[in-house]
Design a protein around this motif. Structure first.
Motif, PDB file in Angstrom:
ATOM      1  N   VAL A  12       0.839  -1.202   0.000  1.00 19.78           N
ATOM      2  CA  VAL A  12       0.000   0.000   0.000  1.00 19.78           C
ATOM      3  C   VAL A  12       0.875   1.254   0.000  1.00 19.78           C
ATOM      4  O   VAL A  12       0.477   2.302  -0.508  1.00 19.78           O
ATOM      5  N   GLY A  74      -0.153  11.437 -10.644  1.00 24.46           N
ATOM      6  CA  GLY A  74      -0.479  10.409  -9.658  1.00 24.46           C
ATOM      7  C   GLY A  74      -1.921  10.521  -9.182  1.00 24.46           C
ATOM      8  O   GLY A  74      -2.683  11.384  -9.645  1.00 24.46           O
ATOM      9  N   ALA A  75      -2.261   9.648  -8.248  1.00 27.63           N
ATOM     10  CA  ALA A  75      -3.650   9.586  -7.794  1.00 27.63           C
ATOM     11  C   ALA A  75      -4.087  10.870  -7.080  1.00 27.63           C
ATOM     12  O   ALA A  75      -5.222  11.314  -7.229  1.00 27.63           O
ATOM     13  N   THR A  76      -3.185  11.455  -6.328  1.00 28.39           N
ATOM     14  CA  THR A  76      -3.545  12.687  -5.615  1.00 28.39           C
ATOM     15  C   THR A  76      -3.964  13.765  -6.614  1.00 28.39           C
ATOM     16  O   THR A  76      -4.990  14.431  -6.443  1.00 28.39           O
ATOM     17  N   ASN A  79      -7.341  12.901  -8.266  1.00 29.48           N
ATOM     18  CA  ASN A  79      -8.477  13.157  -7.372  1.00 29.48           C
ATOM     19  C   ASN A  79      -8.772  14.652  -7.279  1.00 29.48           C
ATOM     20  O   ASN A  79      -9.922  15.077  -7.349  1.00 29.48           O
ATOM     21  N   HIS A 104      -9.571   8.493   0.796  1.00 35.23           N
ATOM     22  CA  HIS A 104      -8.179   8.921   0.953  1.00 35.23           C
ATOM     23  C   HIS A 104      -8.135  10.427   1.209  1.00 35.23           C
ATOM     24  O   HIS A 104      -9.028  11.159   0.779  1.00 35.23           O
ATOM     25  N   SER A 106      -6.573  12.742  -0.146  1.00 36.62           N
ATOM     26  CA  SER A 106      -6.587  13.594  -1.347  1.00 36.62           C
ATOM     27  C   SER A 106      -8.010  13.833  -1.833  1.00 36.62           C
ATOM     28  O   SER A 106      -8.298  14.865  -2.468  1.00 36.62           O
ATOM     29  N   SER A 155      -7.953   1.216   0.659  1.00 35.37           N
ATOM     30  CA  SER A 155      -6.602   0.654   0.739  1.00 35.37           C
ATOM     31  C   SER A 155      -6.244   0.206   2.155  1.00 35.37           C
ATOM     32  O   SER A 155      -5.378  -0.630   2.341  1.00 35.37           O
ATOM     33  N   ASP A 180     -12.352   6.810  -6.957  1.00 33.66           N
ATOM     34  CA  ASP A 180     -10.908   6.650  -6.748  1.00 33.66           C
ATOM     35  C   ASP A 180     -10.624   5.148  -6.750  1.00 33.66           C
ATOM     36  O   ASP A 180     -10.961   4.440  -5.801  1.00 33.66           O
ATOM     37  N   THR A 182      -7.598   3.768  -7.034  1.00 30.88           N
ATOM     38  CA  THR A 182      -6.172   3.532  -6.785  1.00 30.88           C
ATOM     39  C   THR A 182      -5.907   2.169  -6.146  1.00 30.88           C
ATOM     40  O   THR A 182      -4.980   1.458  -6.534  1.00 30.88           O
ATOM     41  N   ALA A 183      -6.715   1.817  -5.156  1.00 33.56           N
ATOM     42  CA  ALA A 183      -6.454   0.586  -4.402  1.00 33.56           C
ATOM     43  C   ALA A 183      -6.956  -0.664  -5.131  1.00 33.56           C
ATOM     44  O   ALA A 183      -6.523  -1.768  -4.826  1.00 33.56           O
ATOM     45  N   ASP A 206       0.676   1.586  -8.260  1.00 33.99           N
ATOM     46  CA  ASP A 206      -0.189   0.554  -7.694  1.00 33.99           C
ATOM     47  C   ASP A 206      -0.343  -0.651  -8.608  1.00 33.99           C
ATOM     48  O   ASP A 206      -0.836  -1.691  -8.174  1.00 33.99           O
ATOM     49  N   CYS A 329       0.190   7.847   4.101  1.00 36.64           N
ATOM     50  CA  CYS A 329      -0.015   9.289   3.998  1.00 36.64           C
ATOM     51  C   CYS A 329      -0.378   9.877   5.352  1.00 36.64           C
ATOM     52  O   CYS A 329      -0.185  11.054   5.601  1.00 36.64           O
TER      53      CYS A 329
HETATM   54  N1  PMP Z   1      -6.145   7.117  -3.232  1.00 38.75           N
HETATM   55  C1  PMP Z   1      -5.901   5.984  -2.556  1.00 38.75           C
HETATM   56  C2  PMP Z   1      -7.043   5.033  -2.315  1.00 38.75           C
HETATM   57  C3  PMP Z   1      -4.605   5.687  -2.094  1.00 38.75           C
HETATM   58  O1  PMP Z   1      -4.372   4.544  -1.406  1.00 38.75           O
HETATM   59  C4  PMP Z   1      -3.554   6.612  -2.357  1.00 38.75           C
HETATM   60  C5  PMP Z   1      -2.163   6.340  -1.841  1.00 38.75           C
HETATM   61  N2  PMP Z   1      -1.579   5.234  -2.479  1.00 38.75           N
HETATM   62  C6  PMP Z   1      -3.857   7.781  -3.084  1.00 38.75           C
HETATM   63  C7  PMP Z   1      -5.154   8.002  -3.484  1.00 38.75           C
HETATM   64  C8  PMP Z   1      -2.797   8.810  -3.384  1.00 38.75           C
HETATM   65  O2  PMP Z   1      -1.808   8.298  -4.193  1.00 38.75           O
HETATM   66  P1  PMP Z   1      -0.488   9.145  -4.517  1.00 38.75           P
HETATM   67  O3  PMP Z   1       0.158   9.411  -3.167  1.00 38.75           O
HETATM   68  O4  PMP Z   1       0.298   8.228  -5.365  1.00 38.75           O
HETATM   69  O5  PMP Z   1      -0.885  10.387  -5.190  1.00 38.75           O
END
Ligand code: PMP
Length: 394
Positions: A12, A74-76, A79, A104, A106, A155, A180, A182-183, A206, A329
């Motif tokens: 994770v 990235g995911a942040t 989002n 998350h 973000s 996650s 989202d 990501t997980a 991921d 995070c």
């Molecule tokens: N969403 C989820 C569900 C996450 O677990 C994470 C962290 N891996 C993020 C968003 C943010 O990802 P990142 O730090 O790579 O931007």
């Protein structure tokens, strides 16, 4: 080095990049370093590779066309882009946004930011497994709700959300659904069209791609406001010179995930269940966090009464095992995880949580090693903890 000297079960927080991905990326740093926007011939190969990667990511989530994918850092960022982008673009239609209490940071903090810009915000409750309350969603949707943001899976506790049902409810009220993923991506098959998802967040690492790359899927015809302005790359939605090597790596990782997800998730599910069973059977007062069935294949989240997750992690680390207490995070704060609190746990219950997130590299032998060493770690820490009742010291 013996297999027991270093065992990584903290996927994770970060995954190793697949060697096939690294091989695919290297030429785009060594030879094909041109800028895809240039006029000269150095731009050709990077431009082709960028579009090939876009197609691979689109295929992984069954997007209607490659252009629905916007590459981000990235995911942040994805989002932030989805939530602010939809809200600002549709502010004349309404200023109400709904999200869940287990998102998350973000997502949480992008929504909270909107509040400072005059939007109304509703957090949906979850049940004790972390599943979003669909009746509450139905009840809270209003004429002025423009966006609902709910994760595909969590996650930290592994719980998978009923996204299809969420989408049906959201669309009946003409709001947009951001998810989202990501997980979940690379572990569960995702079909944005069939599931009725309007915007979907993805991250490259991921799925064993490089860090610093992600994507946002935006359904065809949906317009959002850009949050990054500049030279107009990525259809004007995400300006900035493209991270070609990173994107190529993401595309390769998506292609591998497409081909291997099913067998890999089956293998992970077996390891996960062996780990969970081993811990719950071998240690009294140990409980599973998150849903027992609707659960990510790689997630084993277990809490141990009377002790701190952090001390377990330090002991595990000394025995060569890397795990985490939840989201990396929020690991720097001493606050208990908002996710665990939302599932109704008390502070002291949430604090005793350990999160094992498995990956491609993990083996049955490693799982058995963790199951073997954990009872002694927990026993020793409980013996030192003032919270442990005498009759529990087994
Ligand atoms: N969403 C989820 C569900 C996450 O677990 C994470 C962290 N891996 C993020 C968003 C943010 O990802 P990142 O730090 O790579 O931007």
């Amino acid at each position: 080095m013996s297999v027991h000297s270093r065992i990584y079960m903290d996927c994770v927080s970060g995954k190793p990049v697949d060697p096939r991905v690294i091989d695919a990326m290297l030429p785009y740093m060594r030879e094909f370093y041109g800028n895809p926007s240039s006029v000269h011939s150095f731009s050709g190969e990077p431009r082709r590779a960028l579009e090939e990667a876009r197609s691979a990511v689109a295929r992984l989530i069954s997007a209607e066309r490659p252009e629905s994918i916007i590459f981000t850092s990235g995911a942040t960022e994805s989002n932030n882009m989805a939530i602010k982008g939809v809200a600002f673009r549709n502010a004349d239609r309404g200023k109400h946004v709904i999200t869940s209490s287990v998102e998350h940071m973000s997502v949480m903090n992008s929504c909270k930011y909107l509040k400072t810009k005059g939007f109304d915000l509703t957090f949906l409750p979850v049940d004790r497994y972390g599943v979003v309350d669909l009746e509450a969603l139905e009840r809270e949707l209003r004429e002025d709700t423009v966006l609902v943001s709910i994760q595909y899976a969590n996650s930290e506790i592994g719980t998978i959300q009923p996204i299809r049902e969420v989408a049906q409810i959201v669309h009946r009220k003409n709001a947009y659904l951001h998810v989202d993923a990501t997980a979940a991506n690379g572990r569960l098959p995702i079909d944005v069209q069939r599931e009725g998802i309007d915007l979907l967040t993805l991250s490259s690492n991921d799925i064993y791609g490089p860090r610093g790359v992600g994507a946002l899927y935006i359904r065809e015809g949906l317009r959002i406001e850009p949050i990054i302005h500049g030279g107009g790359q990525e259809r004007g939605l995400r300006s900035g010179t493209e991270n070609i090597a990173g994107v190529v790596g993401f595309g390769k990782a998506a292609e591998i995930a497409m081909n291997e997800m099913q067998s890999e998730s089956e293998k992970l599910r077996k390891l996960r269940d062996r780990l969970i069973r081993g811990l719950l059977d071998g240690i009294p007062y140990a409980f599973l966090n998150g849903h027992p069935v609707h659960r990510l294949p790689d997630n084993a989240a277990v809490r141990f009464s009377f002790i701190e997750g952090e001390s377990i992690l330090l002991s595990l680390d000394m025995m060569g095992v890397a795990a985490s207490s939840g989201s990396a995070c929020t690991a720097k704060t001493l606050e208990p995880s908002h996710v665990l609190m939302a599932t109704g746990l008390r502070h002291e219950e949430a604090h005793g949580s350990v999160l094992f997130t498995l990956g491609r590299h993990n083996t049955e032998e490693e799982v058995d090693y963790v199951v073997r060493i954990m009872p002694d770690i927990v026993k020793r820490l409980r013996a030192m903890s003032p919270l442990t009742p005498k009759e529990v010291l087994w």
